[in-house]
Design a protein around this motif. Structure first.
Motif, PDB file in Angstrom:
ATOM      1  N   MET A   1      49.036  93.045 111.270  1.00 41.21           N
ATOM      2  CA  MET A   1      50.003  93.156 110.181  1.00 41.21           C
ATOM      3  C   MET A   1      49.324  92.949 108.818  1.00 41.21           C
ATOM      4  N   ALA A   2      48.023  92.876 108.791  1.00 37.41           N
ATOM      5  CA  ALA A   2      47.319  92.641 107.532  1.00 37.41           C
ATOM      6  C   ALA A   2      47.660  93.714 106.510  1.00 37.41           C
ATOM      7  N   GLY A   3      47.946  93.285 105.300  1.00 38.42           N
ATOM      8  CA  GLY A   3      48.225  94.222 104.221  1.00 38.42           C
ATOM      9  C   GLY A   3      49.616  94.830 104.269  1.00 38.42           C
ATOM     10  N   LYS A   4      50.420  94.427 105.232  1.00 38.15           N
ATOM     11  CA  LYS A   4      51.774  94.987 105.303  1.00 38.15           C
ATOM     12  C   LYS A   4      52.784  93.966 104.826  1.00 38.15           C
ATOM     13  N   MET A   5      53.619  94.403 103.910  1.00 37.79           N
ATOM     14  CA  MET A   5      54.656  93.543 103.388  1.00 37.79           C
ATOM     15  C   MET A   5      55.750  93.433 104.450  1.00 37.79           C
ATOM     16  N   VAL A   6      56.251  92.257 104.690  1.00 33.75           N
ATOM     17  CA  VAL A   6      57.342  92.087 105.656  1.00 33.75           C
ATOM     18  C   VAL A   6      58.545  92.857 105.122  1.00 33.75           C
ATOM     19  N   GLY A   7      59.114  93.689 105.971  1.00 30.52           N
ATOM     20  CA  GLY A   7      60.262  94.477 105.542  1.00 30.52           C
ATOM     21  C   GLY A   7      59.879  95.718 104.768  1.00 30.52           C
ATOM     22  N   GLY A   8      58.563  95.888 104.517  1.00 29.58           N
ATOM     23  CA  GLY A   8      58.107  97.076 103.805  1.00 29.58           C
ATOM     24  C   GLY A   8      58.112  98.275 104.734  1.00 29.58           C
ATOM     25  N   THR A   9      57.922  99.448 104.163  1.00 33.03           N
ATOM     26  CA  THR A   9      57.923 100.646 104.991  1.00 33.03           C
ATOM     27  C   THR A   9      56.533 100.911 105.557  1.00 33.03           C
ATOM     28  N   SER A  10      56.504 101.599 106.693  1.00 34.13           N
ATOM     29  CA  SER A  10      55.241 101.926 107.350  1.00 34.13           C
ATOM     30  C   SER A  10      54.558 103.061 106.601  1.00 34.13           C
ATOM     31  N   GLU A  11      53.350 103.397 107.030  1.00 32.10           N
ATOM     32  CA  GLU A  11      52.682 104.552 106.441  1.00 32.10           C
ATOM     33  C   GLU A  11      53.440 105.810 106.866  1.00 32.10           C
ATOM     34  N   VAL A  12      53.299 106.860 106.069  1.00 28.97           N
ATOM     35  CA  VAL A  12      53.987 108.119 106.381  1.00 28.97           C
ATOM     36  C   VAL A  12      53.291 108.791 107.556  1.00 28.97           C
ATOM     37  N   LYS A  13      54.081 109.234 108.527  1.00 28.27           N
ATOM     38  CA  LYS A  13      53.535 109.890 109.718  1.00 28.27           C
ATOM     39  C   LYS A  13      54.173 111.270 109.877  1.00 28.27           C
ATOM     40  N   GLN A  14      53.518 112.115 110.660  1.00 25.75           N
ATOM     41  CA  GLN A  14      54.091 113.428 110.967  1.00 25.75           C
ATOM     42  C   GLN A  14      55.330 113.216 111.825  1.00 25.75           C
ATOM     43  N   ALA A  15      56.343 114.038 111.597  1.00 24.92           N
ATOM     44  CA  ALA A  15      57.590 113.912 112.358  1.00 24.92           C
ATOM     45  C   ALA A  15      57.326 114.131 113.841  1.00 24.92           C
TER      46      ALA A  15
ATOM     47  N   VAL B   1      71.249 110.327 101.400  1.00 27.36           N
ATOM     48  CA  VAL B   1      70.554 111.614 101.350  1.00 27.36           C
ATOM     49  C   VAL B   1      70.097 111.844  99.919  1.00 27.36           C
ATOM     50  N   GLN B   2      68.872 112.315  99.767  1.00 24.24           N
ATOM     51  CA  GLN B   2      68.381 112.723  98.456  1.00 24.24           C
ATOM     52  C   GLN B   2      68.079 114.214  98.566  1.00 24.24           C
ATOM     53  N   THR B   3      68.735 115.027  97.734  1.00 24.00           N
ATOM     54  CA  THR B   3      68.523 116.475  97.790  1.00 24.00           C
ATOM     55  C   THR B   3      67.545 116.916  96.705  1.00 24.00           C
ATOM     56  N   SER B   4      67.235 118.205  96.707  1.00 28.87           N
ATOM     57  CA  SER B   4      66.349 118.805  95.698  1.00 28.87           C
ATOM     58  C   SER B   4      64.989 118.126  95.631  1.00 28.87           C
ATOM     59  N   LYS B   5      64.376 117.978  96.789  1.00 30.74           N
ATOM     60  CA  LYS B   5      63.030 117.409  96.859  1.00 30.74           C
ATOM     61  C   LYS B   5      62.032 118.538  97.116  1.00 30.74           C
ATOM     62  N   ALA B   6      60.778 118.297  96.773  1.00 33.32           N
ATOM     63  CA  ALA B   6      59.713 119.264  97.042  1.00 33.32           C
ATOM     64  C   ALA B   6      58.837 118.726  98.166  1.00 33.32           C
ATOM     65  N   HIS B   7      58.055 119.612  98.772  1.00 34.41           N
ATOM     66  CA  HIS B   7      57.181 119.201  99.872  1.00 34.41           C
ATOM     67  C   HIS B   7      56.255 118.078  99.449  1.00 34.41           C
ATOM     68  N   CYS B   8      55.808 118.112  98.191  1.00 34.36           N
ATOM     69  CA  CYS B   8      54.833 117.116  97.717  1.00 34.36           C
ATOM     70  C   CYS B   8      55.468 115.799  97.272  1.00 34.36           C
ATOM     71  N   ASP B   9      56.800 115.736  97.199  1.00 35.87           N
ATOM     72  CA  ASP B   9      57.444 114.482  96.783  1.00 35.87           C
ATOM     73  C   ASP B   9      57.222 113.397  97.839  1.00 35.87           C
ATOM     74  N   PRO B  10      56.737 112.226  97.430  1.00 45.26           N
ATOM     75  CA  PRO B  10      56.519 111.161  98.422  1.00 45.26           C
ATOM     76  C   PRO B  10      57.854 110.624  98.940  1.00 45.26           C
ATOM     77  N   ILE B  11      57.837 110.184 100.189  1.00 44.40           N
ATOM     78  CA  ILE B  11      59.037 109.560 100.762  1.00 44.40           C
ATOM     79  C   ILE B  11      58.991 108.104 100.344  1.00 44.40           C
ATOM     80  N   GLU B  12      59.964 107.719  99.540  1.00 44.50           N
ATOM     81  CA  GLU B  12      60.004 106.336  99.070  1.00 44.50           C
ATOM     82  C   GLU B  12      61.278 105.664  99.541  1.00 44.50           C
ATOM     83  N   TYR B  13      61.277 104.355  99.512  1.00 42.56           N
ATOM     84  CA  TYR B  13      62.463 103.590  99.898  1.00 42.56           C
ATOM     85  C   TYR B  13      63.627 103.983  98.992  1.00 42.56           C
ATOM     86  N   PHE B  14      64.772 104.227  99.586  1.00 42.63           N
ATOM     87  CA  PHE B  14      65.988 104.488  98.796  1.00 42.63           C
ATOM     88  C   PHE B  14      67.207 104.031  99.557  1.00 42.63           C
TER      89      PHE B  14
END
Length: 101
Positions: free
Chosen positions: A1-15, A88-101
């Motif tokens: 768990m080093a470097g991971k904030m408790v309750g934080g989001t994981s790294e982005v992975k392929q679906a 749901v967040q609409t009007s996103k682009a492929h390059c937009d990062p997935i962030e907590y919302f």
């Protein structure tokens, strides 16, 4: 768990197949929230957050060069692993990062 904030989001992975199934299950709710129908609804990538179950933040391709971000909560197994569309967040682009919302 080093470097991971408790309750934080994981790294982005392929679906994965599981993430696509989650998206398929909430698609009608997403369309209702977004106020439109999507011909294409393909999960591309995702990140997760563990909170009394799991929050999935998924980038979904909805046709042409349009993407949306979907937040779904999956409850713990003892709660029946129910899925709840959070937002749901609409009007996103492929390059937009997935962030907590």
């Amino acid at each position: 768990m080093a470097g991971k904030m408790v309750g934080g989001t994981s790294e982005v992975k392929q679906a994965t197949e599981e993430v696509q199934k989650i998206c398929d299950e909430v698609k009608s709710q997403v369309e209702e929230k977004a106020g439109k129908k999507f011909d294409v609804f393909k999960a591309k990538s995702f990140t997760t957050q563990l909170v009394a179950g799991t929050n999935y933040f998924v980038k979904v391709h909805v046709g042409a060069d349009e993407y949306i971000h979907v937040r779904v909560h999956k409850s713990l197994p003892h709660s029946g692993e129910k899925l709840q569309l959070h937002s749901v967040q609409t009007s996103k682009a492929h390059c937009d990062p997935i962030e907590y919302f």
